[in-house]
Scaffold this active site. Structure first.
Site, PDB file in Angstrom:
ATOM      1  N   HIS A  70     -13.617 -17.310  -1.909  1.00 40.12           N
ATOM      2  CA  HIS A  70     -14.645 -16.608  -2.686  1.00 40.12           C
ATOM      3  C   HIS A  70     -15.759 -16.141  -1.750  1.00 40.12           C
ATOM      4  CE1 HIS A  70     -17.294 -15.622  -5.992  1.00 40.12           C
ATOM      5  NE2 HIS A  70     -18.264 -16.253  -5.338  1.00 40.12           N
ATOM      6  N   SER A  82       6.994  17.479   1.721  1.00 43.74           N
ATOM      7  CA  SER A  82       7.187  16.015   1.632  1.00 43.74           C
ATOM      8  C   SER A  82       8.025  15.766   0.387  1.00 43.74           C
ATOM      9  CB  SER A  82       5.838  15.299   1.580  1.00 43.74           C
ATOM     10  OG  SER A  82       4.969  15.911   0.650  1.00 43.74           O
TER      11      SER A  82
END
Ligand code: FAD
Ligand code: NAI
Length: 461
Positions: A441, A266
């Site tokens: 929240h 890679s």
């Protein structure tokens, strides 16, 4: 028949352009030589994320005790992981075919080669023995793995010892020892999966850090998380040769080796411009890539190039946005490509996501910046869902105006949160503007709002 547009390459850049152009009423032909969906769907984004999700479930099950969930002897059945991945890919490819149909795009499977112009100046593209003609041409042929001339690399690839992303995402057995050359994005994501799947992973990276352009502190946090999981790193080490069962590297003055059962190369990707017949119409290739402007035009009027083939930012969402800009230009709509607010994500565990400048890159542009860093543990949800998590967010602003220039995160949900940050960077929102937004929240994204109150107040005027 003369098409309005021929697109060569059916990856995210090509199929998205085809969809947009077809939707706008253009007569479009899309040519794909291998499989619709390109690297992203077949051997990149989707297969890798499918594997990583299985790894996440296994990791969570193994760590369940701390949360009161006890699962004994958790194993990851790699063959099932791969067959599930194949089903996911197949379903998404048929989705792309459906979109082409819905937008009246003609799809031809085969290798497209530009063969020149007609006497009227239209473009000819040959697939097998058939020549198709169009007014405009879009090249979206993507990229392939870089295979630098490291002695033994090619031979190892031929005999199956060395794999690229294509082979490793299809491998049927988890290798006992996996050596990964390159600690960039593919290296980090595959290290994460194969570590969870049971391989002994060693990453050999030329730089002194992992993750390439990552913010230095975030790279260090990722590194220490990986070390704790048992991944080995050999940094500042350049792989110089490969032979069966062994990878040799140079570090400083020393030459050393690691033993491995498989090797993942890679080492970066390069734009794919082979056998395209670009010379027949005069499209210039600079440093292996097709150069494009802010409208994705090449040097030849009427010919465009989008996605990995222009080598600017090899990401699927960049390819898609470039495709939109290109089609808008063809349609005469006002639009242009901007690259400063494109988010990047590494889907490791913990996730990493960022958009815009780091403090260093902003300083290089001569900007005076202010940085605020907060632990994600400032958010109730993060604490509720993590034991001893070390995630952080870093926000970079322009000191003079308080404009958000960059947001960098490591920790849970970073991949989903970052698009909100991209909106801030793209729209040059100021600290004061973000302070006035209501965040839900309890969520981890609240940390961004919290961080805004750590900046000075003087921008508000
Ligand atoms: P490609 O997807 O490469 O498609 C090009 C297509 O053109 C191919 O299908 C090819 O067969 C075809 N083609 C080439 N030449 C011809 C020809 N002459 N005639 C006909 N067809 C031709 N990006 C992200 O944003 N997020 C991720 O999570 C992510 N993960 C990745 C993981 C891996 C392992 C890899 C390798 C890449 C990943 N990427 C990711 C990058 C992403 O896959 C690419 O940026 C994206 O696929 C580029 O799209 P494209 O359309 O430019 O090219
Ligand atoms: P990369 O450029 O991210 O990393 C390659 C690494 O290999 C670099 O860190 C480099 O220093 C190292 N290297 C090069 N030669 C070496 C040698 N001889 N010895 C040791 N180390 C060496 O490339 P990668 O990981 O192959 O990914 C290619 C591209 O694919 C990415 O840049 C990205 O555009 C795309 N991608 C995106 C993903 C995402 O968005 N989540 C996931 C995977 C890939």
């Amino acid at each position: 028949m003369i098409y309005d547009l021929i697109i060569i390459g059916g990856g995210p850049g090509g199929y998205h352009a085809a969809e947009r152009a077809g939707h706008a009423g253009l007569n479009v032909l899309l040519i794909e030589k291998s499989s619709l969906g390109g690297v992203c769907l077949n051997e990149g984004c989707i297969p890798s994320k499918s594997l990583l999700y299985s790894a996440k479930i296994a990791d969570n099950a193994r760590a369940g005790k701390r949360f009161g969930v006890v699962a004994e002897n958790v194993t990851l059945d790699h063959k099932t992981v791969i067959s599930r991945k194949n089903r996911v890919v197949k379903a998404l490819i048929s989705g792309v075919f459906m979109k082409m149909k819905q937008n009246n795009v003609t799809v031809v499977m085969g290798e497209g080669m530009i063969t020149g112009r007609t006497s009227d100046g239209f473009f000819n593209v040959k697939v097998q023995d058939v020549v198709y003609t169009s007014r405009k041409l879009l090249i979206a042929t993507g990229s392939v793995s870089s295979m630098p001339p490291i002695p033994g690399l090619d031979k190892g690839y031929q005999n199956g010892f060395v794999l690229t992303n294509r082979e490793i995402l299809d491998i049927q057995h988890v290798p006992e020892r996996l050596a990964i050359i390159g600690g960039g994005v593919i290296g980090m994501e595959m290290a994460s999966y194969f570590n969870s799947a049971g391989s002994k992973v060693t990453v050999i990276e030329m730089l002194d850090h992992i993750g390439g352009f990552l913010d230095g502190e975030i790279s260090s946090i990722l590194y220490s998380n990986y070390k704790k999981k048992g991944i080995d790193f050999i940094l500042s080490a350049k792989v110089t040769s490969i032979k069966d069962g062994e990878v040799t590297y140079e570090t400083g003055e020393e030459t050393k080796s690691v033993q491995a059962d498989k090797v993942l190369a890679s080492i970066g990707r390069k734009p794919y411009v082979d056998n395209l017949g670009l010379e027949t119409v005069g499209v210039e290739v600079h440093n292996g890539r097709i150069k494009t402007d802010e409208f994705l035009r090449t040097n030849v009027p009427g010919i465009y190039a989008c996605g990995d083939v222009n080598g600017i930012m090899m990401l699927a969402h960049t390819a898609c946005r470039e495709a939109e800009v290109c089609i808008n230009h063809i349609l005469g709509k006002q639009d242009k490509m901007r690259y400063h607010a494109i988010p990047s994500v590494i889907y490791t565990s913990p996730e990493v996501a960022f958009v815009g400048d780091t403090a260093e890159s902003a300083a290089e542009k001569g900007l005076e910046v202010e940085t605020v860093k907060l632990p994600l543990a400032y958010c109730g949800r993060y604490v509720a869902e993590n034991v001893g998590g070390d995630g952080i967010v870093k926000i970079i602003t322009d000191k003079r105006e308080g404009v958000v220039l960059g947001v960098h995160m490591i920790g849970s949900y970073a991949s989903e949160i970052i698009y909100g940050a991209a909106i801030m960077v793209e729209n040059r929102m100021r600290v004061e503007d973000v302070r006035q937004i209501v965040f839900p929240h309890p969520t981890v994204c609240e940390v961004i709002k919290e961080a805004m109150f750590e900046f000075r107040d003087c921008y508000s005027g």
